[in-house]
Motif scaffolding. Sequence first.
Motif, mmCIF file in Angstrom:
data_model
loop_
_atom_site.group_PDB
_atom_site.id
_atom_site.type_symbol
_atom_site.label_atom_id
_atom_site.label_comp_id
_atom_site.label_asym_id
_atom_site.label_seq_id
_atom_site.Cartn_x
_atom_site.Cartn_y
_atom_site.Cartn_z
ATOM 1 N N GLU C 5 -4.701 -2.495 8.626
ATOM 2 C CA GLU C 5 -3.985 -3.265 7.606
ATOM 3 C C GLU C 5 -2.490 -3.321 7.926
ATOM 4 N N TYR C 6 -2.002 -2.287 8.567
ATOM 5 C CA TYR C 6 -0.576 -2.202 8.920
ATOM 6 C C TYR C 6 -0.237 -3.010 10.181
ATOM 7 N N GLN C 7 -1.262 -3.491 10.873
ATOM 8 C CA GLN C 7 -1.075 -4.027 12.223
ATOM 9 C C GLN C 7 0.084 -5.017 12.366
ATOM 10 N N LYS C 8 0.174 -5.993 11.471
ATOM 11 C CA LYS C 8 1.221 -7.004 11.606
ATOM 12 C C LYS C 8 2.614 -6.382 11.477
ATOM 13 N N CYS C 9 2.727 -5.430 10.586
ATOM 14 C CA CYS C 9 4.032 -4.787 10.374
ATOM 15 C C CYS C 9 4.387 -3.871 11.553
ATOM 16 N N ILE C 10 3.389 -3.166 12.056
ATOM 17 C CA ILE C 10 3.618 -2.328 13.247
ATOM 18 C C ILE C 10 4.098 -3.204 14.411
#
Lengths: 108, 108, 108, 108
Positions: C5-10
């Motif tokens: 779920e964090y992928q885009k922000c990471i």
Amino acid sequence: MGYHEYQKCIDACLKCASTCNHCASSCLSEQDVNMMAKCIQMDMECAALCYAAAQLMSLGSVHAKAICKLCAEVCKACAEECKKHHNDHCKECADACNKCADECSKMQ
Amino acid sequence: MGYHEYQKCIDACLKCASTCNHCASSCLSEQDVNMMAKCIQMDMECAALCYAAAQLMSLGSVHAKAICKLCAEVCKACAEECKKHHNDHCKECADACNKCADECSKMQ
Amino acid sequence: MGYHEYQKCIDACLKCASTCNHCASSCLSEQDVNMMAKCIQMDMECAALCYAAAQLMSLGSVHAKAICKLCAEVCKACAEECKKHHNDHCKECADACNKCADECSKMQ
Amino acid sequence: MGYHEYQKCIDACLKCASTCNHCASSCLSEQDVNMMAKCIQMDMECAALCYAAAQLMSLGSVHAKAICKLCAEVCKACAEECKKHHNDHCKECADACNKCADECSKMQ
């Protein structure tokens, strides 16, 4: 070799990383920043490598020796550059780099 | 506030980061790693935050205070977990975390 | 919330950290480094925070939200500074910082 | 070689670092953490080295090639360990490590 045997070298690496960051930031406040450009560049590279070396050592990694070898080279190069300048932060940084290069060399 | 005023807090953060890395790695060699899982997780998070706090402080950043506030919280949580275990590396880590939380709190 | 779920922000944080490092290094090769001093300082701070935010997110830390909040602030400030300069690396950096600030804000 | 030529390798290193962090954290939630201990240890080492390699490349450092050589070795070792496990995060991590080792090898 484990964490406590690495302690002196870890400490030297972390001291060096902090001193490099401080030197880079201080160089940016000098009157002639152009003259400090190479010093800032080397500070940034040296800080990155010192942190990584400290991390691998504190993790007890079998690769600690290899990164220390590279770290010693980068520290020596950074010390050479810092020695050319007469600001306190550059002198302090050259000392920390030389100390770190020494400790990293002892790992070999 | 500049680098030299931050010195004690930088040192505490870097000591804490190294001790967390060492604790995480040592936990993985314990007989019952399942029991140490939460400790390892907190060690990894705490190490990441302590390095970042040390970096912002050594760069003389205006954001140093904010990351130190967050770092203090993470250190306290890590110390709480480490205190539950009786291995030397966990005790050592709890001490380093509490010391770091104290220094980071003084920045506020 | 977990890693995927964090992928885009990471991704946005890591892209921003790399772009900041590249911008800092490129600024040091510009003709008038004095004019770029604040940009380099902010690049260094922003890179450090973006790496730390990416680390806490990829570790699935409960503190990810808090560091993303701080990261968004630092990214916005860095973008403001980069926007003042007309070099390609500064424009590229301003874009990466704004994108990262957006993704970090969505975490709140 | 500069930042944009390094781009694919930087991306592979940062993807690998994140995937290693995620794998380490996910391993800690598996039923038998003892079985994952070596995987977690390698993940931590690999993440530290991948971040450092990405930093030196994005700074355009002359030492980028040297750290990429070391990074390739650590990535290969981490991939070997991850391949032994059948969890999705371990498979994902083995792939990211192999991809990173390939890109780092191309730097030589």
